[in-house]
Design a protein around this motif. Sequence first.
Motif, PDB file in Angstrom:
ATOM      1  N   ARG A 222     -28.525 -91.307 132.271  1.00 13.76           N
ATOM      2  CA  ARG A 222     -28.107 -92.214 133.341  1.00 13.76           C
ATOM      3  C   ARG A 222     -27.121 -91.505 134.265  1.00 13.76           C
ATOM      4  O   ARG A 222     -26.133 -90.934 133.801  1.00 13.76           O
ATOM      5  N   PHE A 223     -27.391 -91.572 135.550  1.00 13.96           N
ATOM      6  CA  PHE A 223     -26.501 -91.000 136.556  1.00 13.96           C
ATOM      7  C   PHE A 223     -26.063 -92.145 137.474  1.00 13.96           C
ATOM      8  O   PHE A 223     -26.846 -92.634 138.285  1.00 13.96           O
ATOM      9  N   VAL A 224     -24.836 -92.578 137.319  1.00 12.49           N
ATOM     10  CA  VAL A 224     -24.320 -93.701 138.099  1.00 12.49           C
ATOM     11  C   VAL A 224     -23.273 -93.177 139.069  1.00 12.49           C
ATOM     12  O   VAL A 224     -22.169 -92.805 138.670  1.00 12.49           O
ATOM     13  N   SER A 225     -23.638 -93.109 140.330  1.00 15.27           N
ATOM     14  CA  SER A 225     -22.705 -92.662 141.359  1.00 15.27           C
ATOM     15  C   SER A 225     -21.844 -93.836 141.811  1.00 15.27           C
ATOM     16  O   SER A 225     -22.130 -94.995 141.508  1.00 15.27           O
ATOM     17  N   SER A 226     -20.820 -93.524 142.550  1.00 10.22           N
ATOM     18  CA  SER A 226     -19.999 -94.581 143.127  1.00 10.22           C
ATOM     19  C   SER A 226     -20.847 -95.440 144.057  1.00 10.22           C
ATOM     20  O   SER A 226     -21.698 -94.935 144.792  1.00 10.22           O
ATOM     21  N   PHE A 227     -20.619 -96.745 144.016  1.00 11.00           N
ATOM     22  CA  PHE A 227     -21.313 -97.653 144.923  1.00 11.00           C
ATOM     23  C   PHE A 227     -20.626 -97.707 146.292  1.00 11.00           C
ATOM     24  O   PHE A 227     -21.079 -98.428 147.182  1.00 11.00           O
ATOM     25  N   ASP A 228     -19.573 -96.978 146.444  1.00 12.19           N
ATOM     26  CA  ASP A 228     -18.790 -97.077 147.674  1.00 12.19           C
ATOM     27  C   ASP A 228     -19.541 -96.462 148.847  1.00 12.19           C
ATOM     28  O   ASP A 228     -20.106 -95.376 148.739  1.00 12.19           O
ATOM     29  N   ARG A 229     -19.532 -97.181 149.962  1.00  9.45           N
ATOM     30  CA  ARG A 229     -20.020 -96.648 151.237  1.00  9.45           C
ATOM     31  C   ARG A 229     -18.840 -96.655 152.202  1.00  9.45           C
ATOM     32  O   ARG A 229     -18.653 -97.592 152.979  1.00  9.45           O
ATOM     33  N   PRO A 230     -17.999 -95.628 152.143  1.00 11.66           N
ATOM     34  CA  PRO A 230     -16.737 -95.667 152.907  1.00 11.66           C
ATOM     35  C   PRO A 230     -16.925 -95.722 154.411  1.00 11.66           C
ATOM     36  O   PRO A 230     -16.002 -96.120 155.129  1.00 11.66           O
ATOM     37  N   ASN A 231     -18.098 -95.336 154.915  1.00 13.27           N
ATOM     38  CA  ASN A 231     -18.311 -95.366 156.360  1.00 13.27           C
ATOM     39  C   ASN A 231     -18.605 -96.771 156.884  1.00 13.27           C
ATOM     40  O   ASN A 231     -18.609 -96.995 158.099  1.00 13.27           O
ATOM     41  N   ILE A 232     -18.869 -97.732 155.985  1.00 12.65           N
ATOM     42  CA  ILE A 232     -19.175 -99.100 156.412  1.00 12.65           C
ATOM     43  C   ILE A 232     -17.897 -99.925 156.440  1.00 12.65           C
ATOM     44  O   ILE A 232     -17.145 -99.949 155.463  1.00 12.65           O
ATOM     45  N   ARG A 233     -17.660-100.598 157.541  1.00 12.12           N
ATOM     46  CA  ARG A 233     -16.524-101.511 157.663  1.00 12.12           C
ATOM     47  C   ARG A 233     -17.016-102.938 157.418  1.00 12.12           C
ATOM     48  O   ARG A 233     -17.915-103.422 158.095  1.00 12.12           O
TER      49      ARG A 233
END
Length: 657
Positions: A222-233
């Motif tokens: 399992r490869f779980v990356s961050s769910f963060d999309r920092p470019n989205i406001r």
Amino acid sequence: MSSNPVRAEHGDDASCGRRHHSDVGPGAPPAALEILSRTFGYARFIGAQEQIIAHVAGGGDALVLMPTGGGKSLCYQIPALLRAGTGIVVSPLIALMQDQVDALRQLGLRAAFLNSSLDVDQQRRVEQRLLGGALDLLYVAPERLLTERFLSLLDRSAIALFAIDEAHCVSQWGHDFRPEYVRLDILHERWPTIPRIALTATADTPTRNEIVARLQLEQAERFVSSFDRPNIRYRIVEKQSPRQQLLRFLREEHPRDAGIVYCLSRRRVEETADFLCAQGFNALPYHAGLEARVRQAHQAEFLRGEGVIICATIAFGMGIDKPDVRFVAHLDLPKSIEAYYQETGRAGRDGLPADAWLTYGLSDVASLRRIIDSSEAEERFKQVELHKLNALLGLCETTRCRRQVLLDYFGETGSRACGNCDTCLTPVECYDGTVIAQKALSCIHRTGERFGASYLTNVLLGKADARMRRFGHDRVSTFGIGTELNAEQWRSVYRQLVAAGLAQVDIEGHGGLRLNRAACRPILRGEQRLDLRRDPDRKRAPAERRASAAVPTDAEAKALWERLRSRRRALADAQGVPPFAIFPDSTLHELVAYRPRNREELARIGGIGVVKLERYGDAVLAELGAHEAEHGRPAHLPPLPAEKLRSERERERERDA
């Protein structure tokens, strides 16, 4: 949209940087990096891409959770090139396959798709290429893959791997359930030695477990990356006059940008598209009630055009590869945090700044509760849906950073406040709202638990009308006791009470509010304190305003940007492909920033690999040269990125090391 999947053959194994299975193993990372550089035009992997690629290329199964725009496709495309045979990609949306394949062919890859848009002869040619080993990647819908004819075809073919895209479709608890996905466990049963990689951008822990169980991926890494999309406001506002609010948002921040506007009903989709067209925007409707040919035409115009706005129900968007969507707006509340995350994730896939803007009110809650209650699903499923709706209300009414709430929901705890959402940019003040809540809850009780927030607000403010007098509510004890707040503030209080579970929307009536007696009793008795948020006046909050990220603000840079966009459009039109298949906006931004003067420098721009350098290098350099002749060269340009294309001797030294 053309349906010919074999319009052109581009490149051979060498031009693609293809390696065979004998190179996989200890040499996989250098070989993968070479493909990344020469084929895709990028200097380095991001996040867990390299580990995933090495694992799958070496024959391992994988479950990959990575946010939209995080580079999921490379995690199966590069292993398919590293391994012998064809990579079979299971994709749920037939309408998008051609654009996915067109983009791969622009890179010089041997890609094709098989679906019902092809005639018999075209399908036969694709099948022969598969049998002959002349395809790197083949996209297929799950319905076709599961036919005995296609399974037999795979038995006679060399298969590099199976990639199951949008794997959350396997979950019956999810928002995009596709029954065909449940049967994809046949891939493991019939071809147990061929690696499988399941990918999704949206899956909470129960959904992940269901993917593993249904697809027999118990042994998968399992490869779980961050769910963060920092470019989205992220921004969420109270619904007042939604279309006017949307119009103000578009005019101030996205006057020429491509975007998606989601609505709950088909009627609202049509009305919103007509409204935006009347205001000068290029807006198109998309929903299941339109004829298939109309939907296809509107989707094609959105994908291949620039500055097009799609007004849609949730039927639109899964698998959309358009990288330059600068905003996603919701005029109605989505069904869950998963749906919200998936839909907003269609913005800013290129990593450039983008907006997720939502307007909601208690009427949305009533509509969604009514949909859940009227469904034919079993009671257990309805309870799950109500739980998800309540979690979404919590996101809407939070005083915390919205990104933190989103990430917490997906099990990613401990993140810092992002500084790029409305509650960070305009911090929310909290106050002891116990007495205010007592007044609001008492008013629900005194008026018979039959009326909505607007009516209750008028009672609290002492604004009697004929209807109120008819019911005698101008004489109840709560009449006129709430003048310390205005109408907008009282509506906010009622939304917060619903989000906190102290009141609920009555779906059997007309959206009236009822008390949750067990939960609100301690509040009414003064035994429990309740903190409420004081909504900021966002009309006076310049910190949340920003210009579109897509267009440079400097006049000289903007002129070059428009020149490059025009040439990109001409190249795309000549080939019948979307402009972003030629170059994404991120590549144009680098061209404007660095101003390469020759092919060697151009090769160091992100998104320009060997094939695109050969095809478009002269055209790009000509445009850059013509602009410099007219405007001169800026005095201070940043140094070019490190060179991507290294010599074979340098690569051999890396392998030896």
